[in-house]
Scaffold this active site. Structure first.
Site, short mmCIF file in Angstrom:
data_model
loop_
_atom_site.label_atom_id
_atom_site.label_comp_id
_atom_site.label_asym_id
_atom_site.label_seq_id
_atom_site.Cartn_x
_atom_site.Cartn_y
_atom_site.Cartn_z
N SER A 144 0.86 -1.18 0.00
CA SER A 144 0.00 0.00 0.00
C SER A 144 0.90 1.23 0.00
CB SER A 144 -0.85 0.01 1.28
OG SER A 144 -1.49 1.25 1.47
N TYR B 158 -2.00 -1.25 10.42
CA TYR B 158 -1.98 -1.29 8.94
C TYR B 158 -0.67 -0.71 8.43
CZ TYR B 158 -3.88 -1.06 4.17
OH TYR B 158 -4.10 -1.24 2.83
#
Ligand SMILES: NC(=O)c1ccc[n+]([C@@H]2O[C@H](COP(=O)([O-])OP(=O)(O)OC[C@H]3O[C@@H](n4cnc5c(N)ncnc54)[C@H](O)[C@@H]3O)[C@@H](O)[C@H]2O)c1
Length: 268
Positions: free
Chosen positions: A136, A149
């Protein structure tokens, strides 16, 4: 790598980006195992695709990964490309239970490590294989609101880098996908949680750039695979932000604090 005639596994292929990658792979002439925790989603994704089979299970479990490799081999032949794409948003903030940290690290990071451990011996013997990690932009820049995350995605980028450096001269290709917002269930989980940190997490991504459709993201991924390019950045601007971070870390952190404050101020 030319994907025509190749065998691929796509984890998290039942929805969002993974489903779009599976569709693009089949359109390009590859055969695909669509793997997802959600059996119905995997079935429905594979059902519409000629040359795809579905598999269900937790792809951070080594036995499940071994089963995927066996299914690919018996259905189509040895795996050429492994898309380690399944991911979870995890919880927000610092006050997460150990089990929540474990779950996020298991799916977003350890699943990649466990898959690579099982794939590498066969790939090294054949002198070819392609590992595509979905990390990401949060793995390069950090995700407002979510420590788990951010940490898991930074680590996924680090693992992909290590794989590429270690095995790149032995015929193993590695790419690392680092998008910002893509229009999937995962992007809006924070918003839907109602938690201010979760809402800020979604808002920070949505405000940072255009939210792409999964098919647009998949198109960029397959172009990067054809070009065997390591870093896949479907959003313009991420590379420049990453350069700014490298050029002056303290300035970048101050900028991120200002950005975070503006995001919180914008929540109603
Ligand atoms: N959507 C975004 O804005 C965005 C941005 C950057 C990176 N990503 C990454 O893209 C990847 C795909 O996410 P998405 O946005 O398509 O979300 P999504 O929720 O639409 O798809 C994720 C899929 O992974 C599956 N999954 C979750 N845990 C699993 C497990 N343990 N085993 C097997 N399958 C599992 C889910 O059932 C789901 O079908 C993730 O790694 C995510 O972190 C997404």
């Amino acid at each position: 790598m030319d994907i025509a005639g190749k065998v691929a596994i796509v984890t998290g292929g039942g929805g969002g980006i993974g489903r779009a990658i599976a569709q693009a792979l089949v359109a390009g002439g590859a055969q695909v195992v669509v793997a997802d925790l959600d059996a119905a989603a995997a079935d429905s994704a594979a059902a519409g695709l000629d040359g795809a089979v579905a598999a269900s299970g937790d792809v951070s479990d080594p036995d499940v990964i071994a089963g995927l490799l066996a299914l690919a081999e018996s259905s189509f032949g040895p795996v050429d490309l492994y898309f380690a794409n399944a991911g979870i948003a995890g919880g927000v903030g610092l006050d997460l239970a150990e089990s929540e940290w474990d779950a996020t690290l298991d799916v977003n990071l350890r699943a990649h490590i466990r898959a690579a451990k099982l794939l590498m011996p066969g790939w090294l013997e054949r002198g070819e294989g392609y590992f595509i990690s979905t990390a990401s932009a949060a793995g390069l820049l950090t995700q407002v609101g979510s420590a788990a995350y951010s940490v898991s995605k930074h680590a996924a980028v680090g693992f992909a880098e290590w794989l590429s450096i270690t095995y790149g001269d032995k015929g193993i290709r590695v790419s690392c996908l680092c998008p910002m917002g893509v229009n999937t269930k995962l992007l809006y989980e924070g918003e839907e949680s109602g938690d201010p940190l979760g809402r800020a997490a979604t808002a920070a991504v949505v405000a940072a750039g255009r939210v792409l459709e999964p098919a647009e993201c998949a198109e960029v991924v397959l172009a990067a695979v054809a070009a065997e390019q390591f870093l896949i950045l479907p959003h313009e601007g991420v590379l420049e932000m990453y350069r700014q971070k490298g050029a002056d870390y303290d300035r970048w952190i101050r900028g991120m604090r200002r950005y975070q404050a503006a995001v919180f101020a914008g929540l109603d």
